[in-house]
Scaffold this motif. Sequence first.
Motif, PDB file in Angstrom:
ATOM      1  N   SER A  54       0.771  -0.800  -0.038  1.00  0.00           N
ATOM      2  CA  SER A  54       0.068  -0.182   0.102  1.00  0.00           C
ATOM      3  C   SER A  54       0.936   1.198   0.134  1.00  0.00           C
ATOM      4  N   ILE A  84     -11.160   0.926 -12.426  1.00  0.00           N
ATOM      5  CA  ILE A  84     -10.066   0.174 -12.520  1.00  0.00           C
ATOM      6  C   ILE A  84      -9.369   0.963 -11.837  1.00  0.00           C
ATOM      7  N   THR A  87      -9.606   1.035  -8.025  1.00  0.00           N
ATOM      8  CA  THR A  87      -8.884   0.012  -6.923  1.00  0.00           C
ATOM      9  C   THR A  87      -8.169   0.491  -6.561  1.00  0.00           C
ATOM     10  N   VAL A  88      -6.719   1.262  -7.232  1.00  0.00           N
ATOM     11  CA  VAL A  88      -5.533   0.663  -6.473  1.00  0.00           C
ATOM     12  C   VAL A  88      -5.515   1.920  -5.674  1.00  0.00           C
ATOM     13  N   ILE A 122     -13.370  -2.123  -3.797  1.00  0.00           N
ATOM     14  CA  ILE A 122     -12.122  -3.162  -4.741  1.00  0.00           C
ATOM     15  C   ILE A 122     -10.972  -2.595  -3.552  1.00  0.00           C
ATOM     16  N   LYS A 123     -10.311  -2.940  -3.530  1.00  0.00           N
ATOM     17  CA  LYS A 123      -8.454  -2.023  -2.934  1.00  0.00           C
ATOM     18  C   LYS A 123      -7.565  -3.582  -3.106  1.00  0.00           C
ATOM     19  N   THR A 124      -7.278  -3.167  -4.306  1.00  0.00           N
ATOM     20  CA  THR A 124      -6.393  -4.473  -5.334  1.00  0.00           C
ATOM     21  C   THR A 124      -5.055  -4.972  -3.868  1.00  0.00           C
ATOM     22  N   ILE A 127      -7.050  -7.789  -1.468  1.00  0.00           N
ATOM     23  CA  ILE A 127      -7.464  -8.786  -2.562  1.00  0.00           C
ATOM     24  C   ILE A 127      -6.716  -9.870  -1.844  1.00  0.00           C
ATOM     25  N   VAL A 143     -15.269  -9.030  -7.171  1.00  0.00           N
ATOM     26  CA  VAL A 143     -14.207  -8.555  -7.557  1.00  0.00           C
ATOM     27  C   VAL A 143     -14.872  -7.768  -9.037  1.00  0.00           C
TER      28      VAL A 143
ATOM     29  N   TYR B  12       3.049 -13.088  -2.982  1.00  0.00           N
ATOM     30  CA  TYR B  12       2.066 -11.555  -2.336  1.00  0.00           C
ATOM     31  C   TYR B  12       3.728 -11.251  -1.863  1.00  0.00           C
TER      32      TYR B  12
END
Lengths: 169, 169
Positions: A54, A84, A87-88, A122-124, A127, A143, B12
């Motif tokens: 993040s 899109i 979501t980032v 949505i928080k990439t 996920i 998603v 990840y």
Amino acid sequence: MKKYIKKHLFEFLTFIFTGILFVFYPDKTLAAVKEGAILLLKMLPMFLCVVFFSSFLALFLSPKTIQKYLGKESGFWGIVVAAILGTVIVGPLWILFPLFETLLKKGARISIVGAMVGAFAIKTPWIPYAISFLGLKFILISVILILGYAVLEGLLMEKILLKVNYQPK
Amino acid sequence: MDKSLLLMLVAYGVLVVASYFYAFKKDENKAKKGILKGWKQFLNQIPLLVAIFLLVGIFDKFVPKSIVINLVGKGKGFMSVLRASILGSIIMGPASSAYPFGAVLLNKGATIAATAVFLDAWVMVGVVTFPFEVSVFGKKFAVIRNVLAFVGAIVVGIITGLLIAGSAF
């Protein structure tokens, strides 16, 4: 100290609550604490990945950078791209309200901002964390559906807000 | 730990390391700032995380299955979804706490649809932050966005339930 308590009021209340529970139901509470602790330890490595990813995204793909990408592209696909990109962005939704307002004032289409806000569910970086709790199928379907709805939400918001003569403050 | 979970965690981790390799190559200062920021965020969130997982453990040990099933379980009709969305709208908190709660709800017999609705409403609808949203965007925008987000949470959740469990209620 007072400031610290105020900042973490929720945590303090939770700990006090747990303490009271322990007085009345020691065995059950102990089992609950144990379960919580195991779950937390299991999740900690994943959580570390999330915070570092993040902060990487926040610095190297800031909302301001995203603003650049949006440009004048404002057709249907512009809205999809906005969703899109939404979501980032990480962090709680309300922190970003002022930024979105600036975007609107600068002449971004309402549908673009609406789709970005809509896709925020949505928080990439989250996920993989979410999958570890709820499974791949559940999260994947969510998603896709949320992204689709975000585009629709943007378009609907624009339609409705233009009808009621909305002006950015 | 579950094997697929472990695999995802490793993947990840690799992604995070790779992104910081890129970061250090591109802008060393910024990359260092990113690591510091991530670490700070981690320390900042630890108390909350401990509290949340404690609550998840308590919820799991103290709340009987029958209550959850009665409120948001199978065969309770549209009301189950509506209850989940209202609950999700009122609660606020970071996504890190939403997912473990979603998982414990599922384990206790909540339907897939109700869980999905709960999670989506949690992130998207802000009852507590509503006044702030109004002050930034104005009333029209805030009302329409929240209404659309509320409806969206229900729609997305019901479709998720239909796709995974074959039924929504």
